[in-house]
Design a protein around this motif. Structure first.
Motif, PDB file in Angstrom:
ATOM      1  N   UNK A 147       0.815  -1.214   0.000  1.00 44.53           N
ATOM      2  CA  UNK A 147       0.000   0.000   0.000  1.00 44.53           C
ATOM      3  C   UNK A 147       0.847   1.260   0.000  1.00 44.53           C
ATOM      4  N   UNK A 148       1.979   1.197   0.656  1.00 46.09           N
ATOM      5  CA  UNK A 148       2.849   2.353   0.830  1.00 46.09           C
ATOM      6  C   UNK A 148       4.194   2.071   0.167  1.00 46.09           C
ATOM      7  N   UNK A 149       4.578   2.842  -0.827  1.00 48.13           N
ATOM      8  CA  UNK A 149       5.866   2.587  -1.492  1.00 48.13           C
ATOM      9  C   UNK A 149       7.058   2.713  -0.554  1.00 48.13           C
ATOM     10  N   UNK A 150       6.856   3.343   0.596  1.00 46.58           N
ATOM     11  CA  UNK A 150       7.944   3.494   1.570  1.00 46.58           C
ATOM     12  C   UNK A 150       8.163   2.210   2.378  1.00 46.58           C
ATOM     13  N   UNK A 151       7.184   1.304   2.388  1.00 46.56           N
ATOM     14  CA  UNK A 151       7.330   0.051   3.121  1.00 46.56           C
ATOM     15  C   UNK A 151       8.488  -0.750   2.549  1.00 46.56           C
ATOM     16  N   UNK A 152       9.415  -1.123   3.422  1.00 43.46           N
ATOM     17  CA  UNK A 152      10.640  -1.817   3.009  1.00 43.46           C
ATOM     18  C   UNK A 152      10.421  -3.326   3.120  1.00 43.46           C
ATOM     19  N   UNK A 153      10.623  -4.049   2.010  1.00 46.48           N
ATOM     20  CA  UNK A 153      10.398  -5.490   1.978  1.00 46.48           C
ATOM     21  C   UNK A 153      11.735  -6.221   1.929  1.00 46.48           C
TER      22      UNK A 153
END
Length: 291
Positions: A147-153
């Motif tokens: 949902x959030x491009x800032x979320x680090x996977x």
């Protein structure tokens, strides 16, 4: 805008300076991590299910139970949190559901692994991994649907224990191509293997030096020099807390009571749990409630 885990990792990777990420096994340990001055923290499945439910990390608890732990811990700490998402608890749609659920809770970074459920702690024997194609599809889905491009996977592979280091490296490379922001080759067996892993990828990598585990214990500086961007010390607080509890209980049981003054001072504990702030609320509004 608060600092995200992505920003911390990107800076560590760019500066070639390792980020130390301690693990929180409960809300109290998370508050102490913030009090001491760390920039972020990690919530792993092993410490969460051990501290909350008293069971080993062998797939006995699922997403609902573990996410309840995460929610409670996060409520006590304002730092960007990196959470263990295990295998995503199913297929590609379950992975996306797990990522979305954690994002809505405010999680800043999520780890996803290629183990077959029921999974195990990365340093335990008896692990199995899913086929490479399925593992890649799950990482691709998580990265594409966040949902959030800032979320680090972070994509983790446990293939070193099941196959060999070469297969682990092939999987990690495929995870990067699938969109993973960082990779984690779990449990290298020697300094030579750490060197190989550290120089194999141009994305942030983490290492989890575990006392008693398979990976050699090196200093933070040495790990940074090998190419790792973060050391996630997920079990250290739990193991020390468990040892301290056992020690004081044995002291009580023997009747010696020599360890009663070894713990945190009462006034210091009150500060850790925010007593003064709540006392202030009480003082400002309690009299109005009585009127």
């Amino acid at each position: 805008m608060p600092t995200s885990f992505r920003q911390l990792m990107n800076k560590a990777h760019k500066d070639k300076k390792i980020l130390v990420v301690p693990g929180a096994h409960d809300a109290l340990s998370a508050r102490i991590i913030q009090k001491v001055g760390f920039e972020s923290y990690f919530i792993g499945g092993f410490p969460a299910v051990g501290a909350r439910y008293g069971v080993p990390d062998i797939g006995l608890k699922g997403f609902g139970e573990i996410s309840a732990c995460v929610r409670d811990i996060m409520a006590a700490c304002d730092l960007p949190v990196f959470v263990d998402g295990d295998d995503g608890y199913g297929d590609v749609k379950n992975v996306v559901h797990t990522v979305h659920s954690y994002e809505r809770m405010g999680v800043s970074a999520i780890l996803l692994e290629d183990q077959q459920w029921p999974k195990r702690c990365g340093h335990m024997i008896g692990k199995k991994v899913v086929p490479r194609e399925l593992a890649v599809a799950k990482i691709k889905a998580a990265c594409a649907e966040r949902l959030n491009p800032e979320t680090w996977i972070l994509a983790r592979t446990d293939a070193r224990a099941v196959y060999d280091l070469d297969e682990a490296l092939r999987r990690a490379e495929a995870f990067v191509k699938a969109g993973a922001d960082g990779v984690f080759v779990e449990a290298p067996r020697s300094v030579k293997e750490l060197e190989i892993v550290g120089r194999s990828f141009d994305v942030p990598q983490i290492c989890n030096p575990l006392m008693g585990g398979h990976t050699p214990i090196l200093s933070m500086e040495e790990l940074g020099q090998l190419g790792f961007s973060a050391a996630v010390l997920g079990l250290d607080t739990l193991m020390h807390a468990a040892k301290a509890i056992e020690t004081v209980l044995i002291d009580m049981k023997t009747g010696a009571f020599k360890r009663r003054n070894d713990g945190m001072e009462f006034e210091d504990y009150k500060k850790v749990v925010g007593f003064d702030a709540w006392e202030g609320v009480d003082n400002r509004f309690a009299d109005q409630a009585k009127a």
